[in-house]
Write an enzyme that holds these catalytic residues in place. Sequence first.
Site, short mmCIF file in Angstrom:
data_model
loop_
_atom_site.label_atom_id
_atom_site.label_comp_id
_atom_site.label_asym_id
_atom_site.label_seq_id
_atom_site.Cartn_x
_atom_site.Cartn_y
_atom_site.Cartn_z
N TYR A 1 35.71 40.13 49.20
CA TYR A 1 36.78 40.88 48.54
C TYR A 1 36.68 42.37 48.86
O TYR A 1 35.66 42.84 49.34
CB TYR A 1 36.84 40.58 47.04
CG TYR A 1 35.81 41.18 46.10
CD1 TYR A 1 35.77 42.54 45.80
CD2 TYR A 1 34.91 40.35 45.43
CE1 TYR A 1 34.86 43.07 44.89
CE2 TYR A 1 34.00 40.86 44.51
CZ TYR A 1 33.97 42.23 44.25
OH TYR A 1 33.08 42.74 43.35
N THR B 1 45.51 39.74 45.66
CA THR B 1 46.70 40.10 44.85
C THR B 1 46.38 41.05 43.69
O THR B 1 47.19 41.17 42.77
CB THR B 1 47.37 38.84 44.26
OG1 THR B 1 46.44 38.21 43.37
CG2 THR B 1 47.83 37.88 45.32
N TRP B 2 45.22 41.70 43.72
CA TRP B 2 44.91 42.62 42.62
C TRP B 2 45.95 43.75 42.62
O TRP B 2 46.22 44.33 43.68
CB TRP B 2 43.50 43.19 42.82
CG TRP B 2 42.94 43.87 41.60
CD1 TRP B 2 43.50 43.89 40.36
CD2 TRP B 2 41.72 44.60 41.52
NE1 TRP B 2 42.68 44.59 39.51
CE2 TRP B 2 41.60 45.04 40.18
CE3 TRP B 2 40.72 44.93 42.43
CZ2 TRP B 2 40.51 45.79 39.75
CZ3 TRP B 2 39.63 45.68 42.01
CH2 TRP B 2 39.54 46.10 40.68
N ASP C 1 44.56 34.58 46.77
CA ASP C 1 43.56 34.79 45.72
C ASP C 1 44.17 35.62 44.59
O ASP C 1 44.71 36.69 44.82
CB ASP C 1 42.35 35.56 46.30
CG ASP C 1 41.34 35.89 45.20
OD1 ASP C 1 40.60 34.99 44.80
OD2 ASP C 1 41.33 37.05 44.73
N TYR D 1 44.24 39.89 36.58
CA TYR D 1 45.10 40.84 37.30
C TYR D 1 46.42 41.03 36.56
O TYR D 1 47.25 40.13 36.49
CB TYR D 1 45.35 40.37 38.75
CG TYR D 1 44.08 40.21 39.57
CD1 TYR D 1 42.86 40.77 39.16
CD2 TYR D 1 44.07 39.50 40.76
CE1 TYR D 1 41.70 40.61 39.90
CE2 TYR D 1 42.90 39.34 41.51
CZ TYR D 1 41.73 39.90 41.06
OH TYR D 1 40.57 39.74 41.79
N GLN E 1 32.57 34.57 45.69
CA GLN E 1 33.45 35.66 46.13
C GLN E 1 32.74 36.98 45.84
O GLN E 1 32.40 37.27 44.69
CB GLN E 1 34.80 35.58 45.41
CG GLN E 1 35.79 36.60 45.97
CD GLN E 1 37.17 36.53 45.33
OE1 GLN E 1 37.57 37.45 44.62
NE2 GLN E 1 37.90 35.46 45.57
P1 NAP Z 1 41.41 45.76 49.74
O1 NAP Z 1 42.07 44.50 50.12
O2 NAP Z 1 40.16 46.15 50.46
O3 NAP Z 1 42.43 46.98 49.86
C1 NAP Z 1 43.69 46.96 49.25
C2 NAP Z 1 44.31 48.32 49.40
O4 NAP Z 1 44.49 48.65 50.77
C3 NAP Z 1 45.67 48.42 48.77
O5 NAP Z 1 45.77 49.72 48.21
C4 NAP Z 1 46.64 48.29 49.95
O6 NAP Z 1 47.80 49.04 49.66
C5 NAP Z 1 45.86 48.91 51.07
N1 NAP Z 1 46.12 48.28 52.38
C6 NAP Z 1 46.04 46.98 52.71
N2 NAP Z 1 46.27 46.80 54.02
C7 NAP Z 1 46.51 48.04 54.54
C8 NAP Z 1 46.80 48.51 55.84
N3 NAP Z 1 46.90 47.68 56.88
N4 NAP Z 1 46.99 49.86 56.00
C9 NAP Z 1 46.89 50.70 54.95
N5 NAP Z 1 46.61 50.32 53.68
C10 NAP Z 1 46.41 48.98 53.48
O7 NAP Z 1 41.05 45.79 48.18
P2 NAP Z 1 41.17 44.80 46.95
O8 NAP Z 1 42.57 44.59 46.57
O9 NAP Z 1 40.22 45.32 45.92
O10 NAP Z 1 40.50 43.44 47.48
C11 NAP Z 1 41.24 42.37 48.03
C12 NAP Z 1 41.38 41.24 47.04
O11 NAP Z 1 40.10 40.73 46.66
C13 NAP Z 1 42.00 41.65 45.70
O12 NAP Z 1 43.37 41.90 45.82
C14 NAP Z 1 41.60 40.49 44.85
O13 NAP Z 1 42.42 39.37 45.14
C15 NAP Z 1 40.16 40.26 45.31
N6 NAP Z 1 39.15 40.99 44.51
C16 NAP Z 1 38.24 40.27 43.81
C17 NAP Z 1 37.29 40.92 43.03
C18 NAP Z 1 36.30 40.10 42.25
O14 NAP Z 1 35.62 40.66 41.38
N7 NAP Z 1 36.17 38.83 42.52
C19 NAP Z 1 37.24 42.31 42.98
C20 NAP Z 1 38.15 43.03 43.74
C21 NAP Z 1 39.09 42.36 44.51
P3 NAP Z 1 49.27 48.45 49.90
O15 NAP Z 1 49.41 47.28 48.99
O16 NAP Z 1 50.14 49.60 49.54
O17 NAP Z 1 49.32 48.08 51.35
#
Ligand code: NAP
Length: 277
Positions: free
Chosen positions: A191, A19-20, A48, A53, A163
Amino acid sequence: MKDVLLPCGECVPALGMGTWNIGDDRARRAEEIATLRLGLDLGLRLIDTAEMYGEGLSEELVGEAIAGRRDELFLVTKVYPHNAGRRDAVAACERSLRRLRTDRIDLYLLHWRGGVPLAETMEAFVALQQAGKIRHFGVSNLDLDDMRELWKVPGGDRVQTNQLLYNLGRRGIEWDLLPWLRERGVPVMAYSPIEQARLLRHAGLKAFAARHGIAPAQAALAWLLSRENVIAIPKTGRRDALRENAAALSIALDDAQLAELDALFPPPRGPRPLEML
Ligand code: NAP
Protein backbone atom coordinates in the site's frame (compact mmCIF):
# COMPACT_ATOMS: atom_id res chain seq x y z
CA MET A 1 -0.95 -8.24 -17.00
CA LYS A 2 1.49 -9.73 -14.51
CA ASP A 3 -0.32 -12.01 -12.07
CA VAL A 4 0.45 -12.96 -8.51
CA LEU A 5 -0.48 -16.38 -7.16
CA LEU A 6 -2.37 -16.45 -3.88
CA PRO A 7 -1.92 -19.38 -1.46
CA CYS A 8 -5.45 -20.57 -2.40
CA GLY A 9 -4.25 -21.13 -5.98
CA GLU A 10 -6.06 -18.15 -7.47
CA CYS A 11 -4.21 -15.52 -9.50
CA VAL A 12 -4.76 -11.80 -9.03
CA PRO A 13 -3.27 -8.90 -11.00
CA ALA A 14 0.00 -7.52 -9.64
CA LEU A 15 -1.35 -4.01 -10.22
CA GLY A 16 -4.67 -3.06 -8.68
CA MET A 17 -6.41 0.11 -7.54
CA GLY A 18 -6.52 1.68 -4.08
CA THR A 19 -9.43 3.85 -2.98
CA TRP A 20 -8.44 5.73 0.18
CA ASN A 21 -10.10 9.21 0.00
CA ILE A 22 -12.07 8.21 -3.06
CA GLY A 23 -15.73 9.11 -2.56
CA ASP A 24 -15.03 11.86 0.00
CA ASP A 25 -15.65 14.78 -2.35
CA ARG A 26 -18.89 14.85 -4.36
CA ALA A 27 -17.37 17.17 -6.97
CA ARG A 28 -14.83 14.46 -7.87
CA ARG A 29 -17.30 11.57 -7.90
CA ALA A 30 -17.92 11.26 -11.64
CA GLU A 31 -14.21 11.33 -12.49
CA GLU A 32 -13.41 8.85 -9.72
CA ILE A 33 -16.03 6.41 -10.99
CA ALA A 34 -14.81 6.84 -14.56
CA THR A 35 -11.25 6.21 -13.33
CA LEU A 36 -12.13 2.94 -11.59
CA ARG A 37 -14.03 1.78 -14.69
CA LEU A 38 -11.13 2.69 -16.93
CA GLY A 39 -8.89 0.71 -14.59
CA LEU A 40 -11.06 -2.36 -15.08
CA ASP A 41 -10.90 -1.83 -18.86
CA LEU A 42 -7.10 -1.72 -18.63
CA GLY A 43 -6.93 -4.95 -16.62
CA LEU A 44 -6.42 -3.49 -13.13
CA ARG A 45 -9.14 -5.77 -11.91
CA LEU A 46 -8.30 -5.74 -8.21
CA ILE A 47 -9.91 -2.98 -6.15
CA ASP A 48 -8.90 -2.34 -2.55
CA THR A 49 -11.18 -0.46 -0.18
CA ALA A 50 -12.12 -0.48 3.53
CA GLU A 51 -15.08 0.26 5.75
CA MET A 52 -12.88 2.97 7.29
CA TYR A 53 -12.42 4.97 4.07
CA GLY A 54 -14.79 7.90 4.38
CA GLU A 55 -16.74 5.77 6.90
CA GLY A 56 -18.31 3.82 4.05
CA LEU A 57 -18.23 6.50 1.34
CA SER A 58 -15.42 4.79 -0.52
CA GLU A 59 -17.18 1.39 -0.48
CA GLU A 60 -20.35 3.08 -1.73
CA LEU A 61 -18.53 4.70 -4.62
CA VAL A 62 -16.85 1.40 -5.49
CA GLY A 63 -20.27 -0.26 -5.42
CA GLU A 64 -21.52 2.26 -7.95
CA ALA A 65 -18.41 1.98 -10.14
CA ILE A 66 -18.52 -1.82 -10.37
CA ALA A 67 -22.27 -2.12 -10.93
CA GLY A 68 -22.81 -4.61 -13.75
CA ARG A 69 -19.12 -5.58 -13.71
CA ARG A 70 -18.85 -7.45 -10.42
CA ASP A 71 -17.69 -10.71 -11.96
CA GLU A 72 -14.74 -8.99 -13.66
CA LEU A 73 -12.93 -8.02 -10.52
CA PHE A 74 -11.29 -9.18 -7.33
CA LEU A 75 -12.78 -7.07 -4.56
CA VAL A 76 -10.82 -6.44 -1.35
CA THR A 77 -12.18 -4.64 1.69
CA LYS A 78 -11.17 -4.38 5.33
CA VAL A 79 -12.78 -4.56 8.71
CA TYR A 80 -11.90 -2.11 11.49
CA PRO A 81 -10.03 -3.82 14.35
CA HIS A 82 -12.80 -2.83 16.77
CA ASN A 83 -15.32 -4.61 14.51
CA ALA A 84 -13.22 -7.75 14.18
CA GLY A 85 -14.87 -9.73 16.98
CA ARG A 86 -16.99 -12.86 16.52
CA ARG A 87 -20.35 -11.11 16.10
CA ASP A 88 -19.27 -7.61 15.12
CA ALA A 89 -17.32 -8.89 12.12
CA VAL A 90 -20.43 -10.51 10.68
CA ALA A 91 -22.40 -7.27 11.05
CA ALA A 92 -19.54 -5.18 9.62
CA CYS A 93 -19.23 -7.52 6.66
CA GLU A 94 -22.98 -7.29 5.97
CA ARG A 95 -22.71 -3.49 5.95
CA SER A 96 -19.76 -3.60 3.55
CA LEU A 97 -21.63 -5.98 1.25
CA ARG A 98 -24.60 -3.62 1.17
CA ARG A 99 -22.46 -0.59 0.38
CA LEU A 100 -20.53 -2.50 -2.26
CA ARG A 101 -23.82 -3.78 -3.73
CA THR A 102 -22.56 -7.33 -3.90
CA ASP A 103 -23.20 -10.71 -2.34
CA ARG A 104 -19.55 -11.58 -1.69
CA ILE A 105 -16.18 -10.05 -0.92
CA ASP A 106 -13.23 -11.74 -2.57
CA LEU A 107 -10.73 -10.89 0.15
CA TYR A 108 -11.61 -9.56 3.59
CA LEU A 109 -8.74 -8.12 5.63
CA LEU A 110 -8.23 -7.22 9.25
CA HIS A 111 -7.16 -3.57 8.77
CA TRP A 112 -4.65 -3.57 11.62
CA ARG A 113 -4.25 -5.36 14.91
CA GLY A 114 -6.44 -4.06 17.72
CA GLY A 115 -7.73 -5.40 21.01
CA VAL A 116 -9.67 -8.38 19.65
CA PRO A 117 -7.64 -11.61 19.91
CA LEU A 118 -6.42 -12.84 16.52
CA ALA A 119 -8.03 -16.23 17.24
CA GLU A 120 -11.44 -14.60 17.52
CA THR A 121 -11.02 -12.68 14.27
CA MET A 122 -9.92 -15.82 12.43
CA GLU A 123 -12.93 -17.67 13.82
CA ALA A 124 -15.19 -14.90 12.50
CA PHE A 125 -13.45 -14.91 9.10
CA VAL A 126 -13.78 -18.70 8.77
CA ALA A 127 -17.49 -18.45 9.67
CA LEU A 128 -17.98 -15.68 7.07
CA GLN A 129 -16.18 -17.80 4.52
CA GLN A 130 -18.35 -20.82 5.30
CA ALA A 131 -21.43 -18.61 4.91
CA GLY A 132 -20.19 -17.54 1.44
CA LYS A 133 -19.99 -13.84 2.37
CA ILE A 134 -16.24 -13.72 1.84
CA ARG A 135 -14.22 -15.95 -0.48
CA HIS A 136 -10.87 -15.45 1.25
CA PHE A 137 -9.41 -13.54 4.18
CA GLY A 138 -6.16 -11.88 5.15
CA VAL A 139 -4.51 -9.27 7.33
CA SER A 140 -2.90 -5.86 7.10
CA ASN A 141 -0.20 -4.07 9.09
CA LEU A 142 0.83 -7.21 11.00
CA ASP A 143 4.53 -7.37 11.87
CA LEU A 144 6.66 -10.49 12.08
CA ASP A 145 5.80 -11.25 15.71
CA ASP A 146 2.09 -10.85 14.91
CA MET A 147 2.45 -13.17 11.91
CA ARG A 148 4.23 -15.84 13.98
CA GLU A 149 1.42 -15.61 16.50
CA LEU A 150 -1.22 -15.74 13.77
CA TRP A 151 0.32 -18.89 12.37
CA LYS A 152 -0.41 -20.72 15.64
CA VAL A 153 -4.08 -19.73 15.64
CA PRO A 154 -6.69 -21.96 13.93
CA GLY A 155 -7.25 -20.59 10.43
CA GLY A 156 -4.33 -18.14 10.74
CA ASP A 157 -2.20 -19.93 8.18
CA ARG A 158 -4.97 -19.57 5.63
CA VAL A 159 -4.47 -15.82 5.15
CA GLN A 160 -4.00 -14.84 1.51
CA THR A 161 -2.01 -11.65 2.04
CA ASN A 162 -0.53 -9.21 4.51
CA GLN A 163 -1.21 -5.71 3.18
CA LEU A 164 1.76 -3.55 4.16
CA LEU A 165 3.33 -0.15 3.61
CA TYR A 166 5.94 -0.92 0.97
CA ASN A 167 7.56 1.35 -1.56
CA LEU A 168 11.04 2.52 -2.62
CA GLY A 169 11.36 4.68 0.46
CA ARG A 170 9.93 2.10 2.89
CA ARG A 171 11.92 -1.07 2.42
CA GLY A 172 12.14 -2.18 6.07
CA ILE A 173 10.02 -5.31 5.50
CA GLU A 174 12.68 -6.69 3.14
CA TRP A 175 14.84 -7.58 6.14
CA ASP A 176 12.67 -10.26 7.73
CA LEU A 177 8.89 -9.97 7.22
CA LEU A 178 8.93 -10.18 3.42
CA PRO A 179 11.20 -13.26 3.34
CA TRP A 180 9.07 -14.92 6.06
CA LEU A 181 5.91 -14.34 4.01
CA ARG A 182 7.62 -15.42 0.79
CA GLU A 183 8.72 -18.72 2.36
CA ARG A 184 5.08 -19.40 3.11
CA GLY A 185 3.82 -18.29 -0.30
CA VAL A 186 1.91 -15.32 1.13
CA PRO A 187 2.08 -12.27 -1.17
CA VAL A 188 2.50 -8.75 0.13
CA MET A 189 -0.07 -6.21 -1.00
CA ALA A 190 1.99 -3.01 -1.13
CA TYR A 191 0.00 0.00 0.00
CA SER A 192 0.95 3.65 -0.56
CA PRO A 193 3.21 2.45 -3.39
CA ILE A 194 4.08 6.04 -4.34
CA GLU A 195 4.08 7.19 -0.69
CA GLN A 196 0.87 9.17 -1.18
CA ALA A 197 2.56 11.10 -4.01
CA ARG A 198 5.46 12.24 -1.80
CA LEU A 199 7.89 9.97 -3.69
CA LEU A 200 7.09 11.88 -6.87
CA ARG A 201 8.87 14.92 -5.42
CA HIS A 202 12.04 12.97 -4.55
CA ALA A 203 14.83 14.65 -6.52
CA GLY A 204 16.76 11.42 -7.09
CA LEU A 205 13.70 9.55 -8.32
CA LYS A 206 12.74 12.46 -10.56
CA ALA A 207 16.20 12.47 -12.12
CA PHE A 208 16.15 8.66 -12.53
CA ALA A 209 12.77 8.82 -14.24
CA ALA A 210 13.84 11.68 -16.52
CA ARG A 211 17.02 9.80 -17.51
CA HIS A 212 14.98 6.79 -18.54
CA GLY A 213 12.11 8.68 -20.18
CA ILE A 214 9.41 7.56 -17.74
CA ALA A 215 7.30 9.30 -15.09
CA PRO A 216 8.40 9.11 -11.43
CA ALA A 217 5.19 7.24 -10.53
CA GLN A 218 5.97 4.70 -13.23
CA ALA A 219 9.48 4.22 -11.87
CA ALA A 220 8.13 3.60 -8.36
CA LEU A 221 5.46 1.19 -9.61
CA ALA A 222 7.73 -0.63 -12.08
CA TRP A 223 10.14 -1.23 -9.18
CA LEU A 224 7.37 -2.84 -7.10
CA LEU A 225 6.22 -4.85 -10.12
CA SER A 226 9.76 -6.19 -10.50
CA ARG A 227 9.50 -7.82 -7.05
CA GLU A 228 8.27 -11.39 -6.69
CA ASN A 229 4.97 -11.98 -4.93
CA VAL A 230 4.07 -8.30 -4.57
CA ILE A 231 0.77 -6.69 -5.52
CA ALA A 232 0.75 -2.87 -5.78
CA ILE A 233 -2.43 -0.86 -5.25
CA PRO A 234 -1.84 2.79 -6.21
CA LYS A 235 -4.75 5.13 -5.73
CA THR A 236 -5.81 7.76 -8.19
CA GLY A 237 -9.11 9.43 -8.89
CA ARG A 238 -7.96 10.78 -12.24
CA ARG A 239 -8.01 8.95 -15.56
CA ASP A 240 -4.79 10.57 -16.80
CA ALA A 241 -2.88 9.42 -13.74
CA LEU A 242 -4.44 5.97 -14.00
CA ARG A 243 -3.25 5.61 -17.61
CA GLU A 244 0.21 6.67 -16.50
CA ASN A 245 0.22 4.16 -13.63
CA ALA A 246 -1.13 1.31 -15.76
CA ALA A 247 1.65 1.90 -18.30
CA ALA A 248 4.14 0.90 -15.59
CA LEU A 249 3.15 -2.67 -16.43
CA SER A 250 5.04 -2.45 -19.69
CA ILE A 251 8.23 -1.09 -18.10
CA ALA A 252 10.74 -3.83 -17.24
CA LEU A 253 13.57 -2.31 -15.22
CA ASP A 254 16.91 -3.93 -16.05
CA ASP A 255 19.59 -4.89 -13.54
CA ALA A 256 21.47 -1.63 -14.00
CA GLN A 257 18.31 0.41 -13.37
CA LEU A 258 17.46 -1.68 -10.30
CA ALA A 259 20.99 -1.08 -9.00
CA GLU A 260 20.54 2.66 -9.54
CA LEU A 261 17.35 2.54 -7.48
CA ASP A 262 19.09 0.49 -4.75
CA ALA A 263 21.72 3.23 -4.53
CA LEU A 264 19.03 5.91 -4.24
CA PHE A 265 16.83 3.92 -1.85
CA PRO A 266 19.06 1.42 -0.02
CA PRO A 267 17.59 -1.83 1.27
CA PRO A 268 17.56 -2.28 5.07
CA ARG A 269 20.76 -3.32 6.86
CA GLY A 270 19.02 -4.70 9.89
CA PRO A 271 15.60 -5.24 11.47
CA ARG A 272 13.30 -2.24 11.69
CA PRO A 273 9.93 -1.81 13.40
CA LEU A 274 7.06 -2.16 10.94
CA GLU A 275 6.10 1.20 9.47
CA MET A 276 2.50 2.08 8.70
CA LEU A 277 0.47 5.07 7.55
P1 NAP B 1 -0.55 6.10 -3.03
O1 NAP B 1 -1.31 5.18 -3.89
O2 NAP B 1 0.90 5.84 -2.81
O3 NAP B 1 -0.70 7.60 -3.56
C1 NAP B 1 -1.94 8.17 -3.82
C2 NAP B 1 -1.74 9.64 -4.12
O4 NAP B 1 -0.92 9.80 -5.28
C3 NAP B 1 -3.02 10.37 -4.40
O5 NAP B 1 -2.89 11.66 -3.84
C4 NAP B 1 -3.06 10.47 -5.93
O6 NAP B 1 -3.73 11.66 -6.28
C5 NAP B 1 -1.61 10.55 -6.28
N1 NAP B 1 -1.28 9.90 -7.57
C6 NAP B 1 -1.56 8.64 -7.96
N2 NAP B 1 -1.03 8.38 -9.16
C7 NAP B 1 -0.39 9.51 -9.55
C8 NAP B 1 0.35 9.87 -10.70
N3 NAP B 1 0.56 9.01 -11.70
N4 NAP B 1 0.87 11.14 -10.76
C9 NAP B 1 0.67 12.01 -9.75
N5 NAP B 1 -0.03 11.74 -8.62
C10 NAP B 1 -0.55 10.49 -8.53
O7 NAP B 1 -1.20 6.21 -1.57
P2 NAP B 1 -2.41 5.55 -0.79
O8 NAP B 1 -3.70 5.98 -1.34
O9 NAP B 1 -2.13 5.78 0.65
O10 NAP B 1 -2.18 3.97 -1.00
C11 NAP B 1 -2.82 3.22 -2.02
C12 NAP B 1 -3.95 2.40 -1.46
O11 NAP B 1 -3.49 1.49 -0.47
C13 NAP B 1 -5.01 3.22 -0.70
O12 NAP B 1 -5.80 3.98 -1.57
C14 NAP B 1 -5.70 2.14 0.06
O13 NAP B 1 -6.56 1.42 -0.80
C15 NAP B 1 -4.51 1.28 0.51
N6 NAP B 1 -3.98 1.65 1.84
C16 NAP B 1 -4.05 0.73 2.83
C17 NAP B 1 -3.56 1.04 4.10
C18 NAP B 1 -3.66 0.02 5.20
O14 NAP B 1 -3.46 0.38 6.36
N7 NAP B 1 -3.93 -1.21 4.88
C19 NAP B 1 -2.99 2.29 4.35
C20 NAP B 1 -2.89 3.20 3.31
C21 NAP B 1 -3.37 2.86 2.05
P3 NAP B 1 -4.87 11.68 -7.41
O15 NAP B 1 -5.98 10.82 -6.93
O16 NAP B 1 -5.22 13.13 -7.48
O17 NAP B 1 -4.22 11.16 -8.65
